[in-house]
Design an enzyme around this catalytic site. Sequence first.
Site, PDB file in Angstrom:
ATOM      1  N   TYR A   1      42.907  -7.638  78.424  1.00 51.09           N
ATOM      2  CA  TYR A   1      41.922  -8.361  77.613  1.00 51.09           C
ATOM      3  C   TYR A   1      41.622  -9.715  78.236  1.00 51.09           C
ATOM      4  CZ  TYR A   1      39.310 -10.150  73.689  1.00 51.09           C
ATOM      5  OH  TYR A   1      38.307 -10.651  72.911  1.00 51.09           O
TER       6      TYR A   1
ATOM      7  N   PHE B   1       9.470 -14.808  82.363  1.00 45.34           N
ATOM      8  CA  PHE B   1       9.979 -13.439  82.322  1.00 45.34           C
ATOM      9  C   PHE B   1      10.229 -13.098  80.855  1.00 45.34           C
ATOM     10  CE2 PHE B   1      13.001  -9.996  82.248  1.00 45.34           C
ATOM     11  CZ  PHE B   1      12.221  -9.060  82.904  1.00 45.34           C
ATOM     12  N   THR B   2      10.031 -11.831  80.521  1.00 41.96           N
ATOM     13  CA  THR B   2      10.013 -11.420  79.109  1.00 41.96           C
ATOM     14  C   THR B   2      11.260 -11.858  78.334  1.00 41.96           C
ATOM     15  OG1 THR B   2      10.875  -9.281  79.822  1.00 41.96           O
ATOM     16  CG2 THR B   2       8.492  -9.451  79.527  1.00 41.96           C
TER      17      THR B   2
ATOM     18  N   ARG C   1       3.103  -3.978  83.268  1.00 44.61           N
ATOM     19  CA  ARG C   1       3.383  -5.411  83.331  1.00 44.61           C
ATOM     20  C   ARG C   1       2.051  -6.120  83.156  1.00 44.61           C
ATOM     21  NH1 ARG C   1       9.067  -6.400  83.026  1.00 44.61           N
ATOM     22  NH2 ARG C   1       8.192  -5.875  81.009  1.00 44.61           N
TER      23      ARG C   1
ATOM     24  N   PHE D   1       6.888  -4.289  74.423  1.00 49.62           N
ATOM     25  CA  PHE D   1       6.642  -3.258  75.438  1.00 49.62           C
ATOM     26  C   PHE D   1       7.743  -2.207  75.495  1.00 49.62           C
ATOM     27  CE2 PHE D   1       9.745  -4.980  78.384  1.00 49.62           C
ATOM     28  CZ  PHE D   1       9.840  -6.302  77.954  1.00 49.62           C
TER      29      PHE D   1
ATOM     30  N   LYS E   1      20.397  -6.204  89.534  1.00 49.02           N
ATOM     31  CA  LYS E   1      19.387  -6.140  90.595  1.00 49.02           C
ATOM     32  C   LYS E   1      20.070  -6.372  91.952  1.00 49.02           C
ATOM     33  CE  LYS E   1      16.741  -6.947  86.819  1.00 49.02           C
ATOM     34  NZ  LYS E   1      17.304  -7.070  85.466  1.00 49.02           N
TER      35      LYS E   1
ATOM     36  N   ASP F   1      17.019 -18.769  87.823  1.00 52.30           N
ATOM     37  CA  ASP F   1      17.197 -17.358  87.484  1.00 52.30           C
ATOM     38  C   ASP F   1      17.428 -16.670  88.823  1.00 52.30           C
ATOM     39  OD1 ASP F   1      17.005 -14.675  87.028  1.00 52.30           O
ATOM     40  OD2 ASP F   1      15.405 -14.830  85.542  1.00 52.30           O
TER      41      ASP F   1
HETATM   42  N1  F0G Z   1      15.373 -12.341  84.752  1.00 53.80           N
HETATM   43  C1  F0G Z   1      14.585 -11.549  85.514  1.00 53.80           C
HETATM   44  C2  F0G Z   1      13.723 -12.161  86.561  1.00 53.80           C
HETATM   45  C3  F0G Z   1      14.602 -10.165  85.299  1.00 53.80           C
HETATM   46  O1  F0G Z   1      13.830  -9.397  86.053  1.00 53.80           O
HETATM   47  C4  F0G Z   1      15.438  -9.631  84.287  1.00 53.80           C
HETATM   48  C5  F0G Z   1      15.439  -8.198  84.019  1.00 53.80           C
HETATM   49  C6  F0G Z   1      16.219 -10.492  83.535  1.00 53.80           C
HETATM   50  C7  F0G Z   1      16.160 -11.845  83.802  1.00 53.80           C
HETATM   51  C8  F0G Z   1      17.106  -9.994  82.427  1.00 53.80           C
HETATM   52  O2  F0G Z   1      18.188  -9.329  82.922  1.00 53.80           O
HETATM   53  O3  F0G Z   1      17.916  -6.962  82.132  1.00 53.80           O
HETATM   54  O4  F0G Z   1      20.117  -7.831  82.939  1.00 53.80           O
HETATM   55  O5  F0G Z   1      19.210  -8.572  80.780  1.00 53.80           O
HETATM   56  N2  F0G Z   1      14.552  -7.428  84.447  1.00 53.80           N
HETATM   57  C9  F0G Z   1      14.479  -5.997  84.241  1.00 53.80           C
HETATM   58  C10 F0G Z   1      13.239  -5.477  84.913  1.00 53.80           C
HETATM   59  C11 F0G Z   1      14.597  -5.555  82.837  1.00 53.80           C
HETATM   60  O6  F0G Z   1      12.997  -4.268  84.796  1.00 53.80           O
HETATM   61  O7  F0G Z   1      12.536  -6.234  85.575  1.00 53.80           O
HETATM   62  P1  F0G Z   1      18.892  -8.101  82.135  1.00 53.80           P
END
Ligand code: F0G
Length: 483
Positions: free
Chosen positions: A74, A126-127, A384, A451, A260, A217
Amino acid sequence: MPRRHSWAEPYKIKMVEHLRMTTRAEREEAIREAGFNTFLLRSEDVYIDLLTDSGTSAMSDRQWAGLMMGDEAYAGSRNFYNLEAAVRRFYGYRHVIPTHQGRGAEHILSIMCIKPGDFVPGNMYFTTTKAHQELAGATFVDVIIDEAHDPQSDLPFKGNVDLRKLEALIKRVGAGRIPYLCLQTNVNMAGGQPISLENLKATCDLCHRHGIRVMMDATRAVENAYFIRMREKGQSHRTIADILLDMCSHTDGCTNSAKKDSLVNIGGWLAVNDDDLADKARNLVVVYEGLHTYGGLAGRDMEAMAIGIEESVQLDHIRARIGQVEYLGNALVRAGVPIVRPIGGHGIFVDAARFLPHIPREEFPAQALAAALYVQSGVRAMERGAVSAGRHHDTGENLFPKLELIRLTIPRRVYTQAHMDVTAEAVIDLYEQAENIVGLRFTFEPKHLRFFQARFEPVVGARVLRTETIDEPVAVGAMGDGI
Ligand code: F0G
């Protein structure tokens, strides 16, 4: 020996995963059931899955071996210390707090730094990042250069910050209401476009002069480092690891989705240099993710991540990774398909607005194009554009960003060049009959990050692609009907 002009994969295949192939009739049924949203398809109904490069990498044999070395204690797992050492070595930050994935880190950062009424500038949104900033009470302000919003501009560093926009914001709201600047690397929504090292340094200098932190980021920072090496003056002699460390050294910390660059299926981290901020983050992570030495991950996940980080900065790896994206992009460019230029790091972004000039923005051309591509070929892409952009958080109006794109995102180390050929053929074929694609309207719209779960229907008829192509199954079921 002749000079080598092409790249080849710096690995060979040890294990394969069979793909199920489908008929057009099956795909029409599947996309209808999915509400014309490729996020809601079952993966087994997809032939070539280019939805995302997130969590979809093939791990190496070393990473799989690492899973067996999971220390599932843990507290204080050995794998945490390996991860911490890898982040310190390759990213250079002092404090490392694991999280279940990138948005876990974004959540902690947002709630610990943002006060209601604050402003968070960034080089394009970013979303998930923006959603967390807004949930914590901030307004996101886009300070990326104008060219990033123009799919046809082919500047080498379209991810750069426009320093005049940033200065104007500081002047307008005051540095005291800007808790940090979020500096994205290889800007996702702009098409995987990098920021130059020069611009990164200038942006950090400007922020630091005003006492504003810079949080990177770092999700695709390694890919960004590759573009710096290839495109920026005076950088071509440096290693990717050296450039990555340099980039991070100007910033105060980062959030990272390890799904990624870092070549794992799950995981992320928050890293900071400031001791007090680190204490705060360690305290919050316990509430939302898990103890600060596992942050929602198993020990084995952290081990795979530590190994993946080291593999990610190898030049052979990153050259082949981006080379494959370029290979697909060049095939589309040769056929005249409108895509975002220059070709980015993690995928090809097709300009749906130019692909489907007959579909108005209110009928979501990119959403329709992603659905039609699936029906046509079994290739899954992601919208997108306006659906991803959502609604204005005060007025509730639909946002219509300049970019209306579909993303063909390439998972790392997963598909072959032949898969890229099939994908290119499918997109080109669809481009030649684009007038047969029909716009969409919402039948269900979720409140947050719509989305992912929204559902649609065609504005006329029942099908998104109105052609009768002769149907050849893309192949037969892997182990079933063919026997
Ligand atoms: N920042 C960027 C630039 C991203 O592309 C993503 C995720 C995140 C943060 C969030 O990370 O998914 O690990 O919580 N991008 C994915 C995509 C979902 O398909 O571009 P996460």
